[in-house]
Design a protein around this motif. Structure first.
Motif, PDB file in Angstrom:
ATOM      1  N   ILE A  64       6.378  -5.708  -8.421  1.00 43.61           N
ATOM      2  CA  ILE A  64       5.505  -4.690  -7.826  1.00 43.61           C
ATOM      3  C   ILE A  64       4.163  -4.617  -8.535  1.00 43.61           C
ATOM      4  CG2 ILE A  64       5.298  -2.224  -7.302  1.00 43.61           C
ATOM      5  CD1 ILE A  64       8.364  -2.160  -7.106  1.00 43.61           C
ATOM      6  N   PHE A  65       4.140  -4.773  -9.861  1.00 41.73           N
ATOM      7  CA  PHE A  65       2.913  -4.606 -10.645  1.00 41.73           C
ATOM      8  C   PHE A  65       2.335  -5.948 -11.110  1.00 41.73           C
ATOM      9  CE2 PHE A  65       4.576  -0.400 -10.654  1.00 41.73           C
ATOM     10  CZ  PHE A  65       3.479   0.434 -10.761  1.00 41.73           C
ATOM     11  N   ARG A  66       2.647  -7.014 -10.405  1.00 44.51           N
ATOM     12  CA  ARG A  66       2.134  -8.340 -10.765  1.00 44.51           C
ATOM     13  C   ARG A  66       0.609  -8.324 -10.751  1.00 44.51           C
ATOM     14  NH1 ARG A  66       4.304 -12.884  -7.070  1.00 44.51           N
ATOM     15  NH2 ARG A  66       5.574 -11.065  -6.847  1.00 44.51           N
ATOM     16  N   GLY A  67       0.012  -8.767 -11.848  1.00 46.50           N
ATOM     17  CA  GLY A  67      -1.446  -8.859 -11.938  1.00 46.50           C
ATOM     18  C   GLY A  67      -2.143  -7.570 -12.323  1.00 46.50           C
ATOM     19  N   ILE A  68      -1.396  -6.483 -12.529  1.00 50.13           N
ATOM     20  CA  ILE A  68      -1.999  -5.201 -12.919  1.00 50.13           C
ATOM     21  C   ILE A  68      -1.804  -5.030 -14.427  1.00 50.13           C
ATOM     22  CG2 ILE A  68      -1.883  -2.695 -12.659  1.00 50.13           C
ATOM     23  CD1 ILE A  68      -1.003  -3.226  -9.762  1.00 50.13           C
TER      24      ILE A  68
END
Length: 173
Positions: A64-68
């Motif tokens: 869900i938080f990939r790249g954040i």
């Protein structure tokens, strides 16, 4: 003569009973040690539990938080003042709903997404308790299933704690 002896004996027994009652009451009032509630755990246990959560957290952050930067929120912080005020307000409001509040249940939740950023995980406090009954009873002999009472319908919740810094920081921060 027998009546006077019985009256004197009654006074002596009454005085002794009052003495022991007052001494017992004073020692109870002077006790400053707070009993340890069940569920208090050591820092080592906190570390073990948060480490055991790592695979779940990694799954959430990697999908869900990939790249954040920082990943999902891993903790919530609440001030003592806010917690005490919430408990006071919740008790008053559930009393108006005709419930006896006996605890709170914590739910995991997530704030709504803002743009392309998913909402962070949060903890939600919900009051629990039992309906007030009009039947008088000196002893509460109700058997409860599981741990704690059910959620109080219409009871106020509590949210918006501070997040970790960074959000994905593990224990201890």
């Amino acid at each position: 003569m027998k009546k006077i002896v019985l009256i004197i004996l009654g006074f002596i027994l009454g005085a002794l009973a009052m003495y022991f009652y007052c001494v017992n009451n004073q020692t109870t009032d002077n006790m400053t040690e707070t009993p340890t509630p069940k569920g208090v755990i050591s820092p080592a246990e906190i570390t073990a539990l948060t480490q055991a959560y790592n695979p779940r957290y990694d799954t959430i952050s990697n999908t869900i938080f990939r790249g954040i930067p920082g990943g999902d929120n891993r903790s919530s912080w609440y001030s003592l003042e806010d917690l005490r005020n919430y408990l006071t307000i919740a008790e008053k409001q559930v009393n108006d709903l005709k419930y006896n509040m006996d605890g709170v249940r914590l739910y995991l939740g997530a704030h709504p997404a803002v743009g392309n950023t998913p909402g962070y995980t949060t903890l939600l406090f919900v009051p629990t308790g039992t309906p007030m009954t009009s039947e008088g009873n000196m002893l509460n002999l109700a058997l409860q299933k599981g741990d704690g009472s059910p959620d109080i319908p219409g009871g106020p919740g509590f949210d918006h704690g501070g997040q970790g810094d960074p959000p994905g920081a593990n224990y201890p921060q």
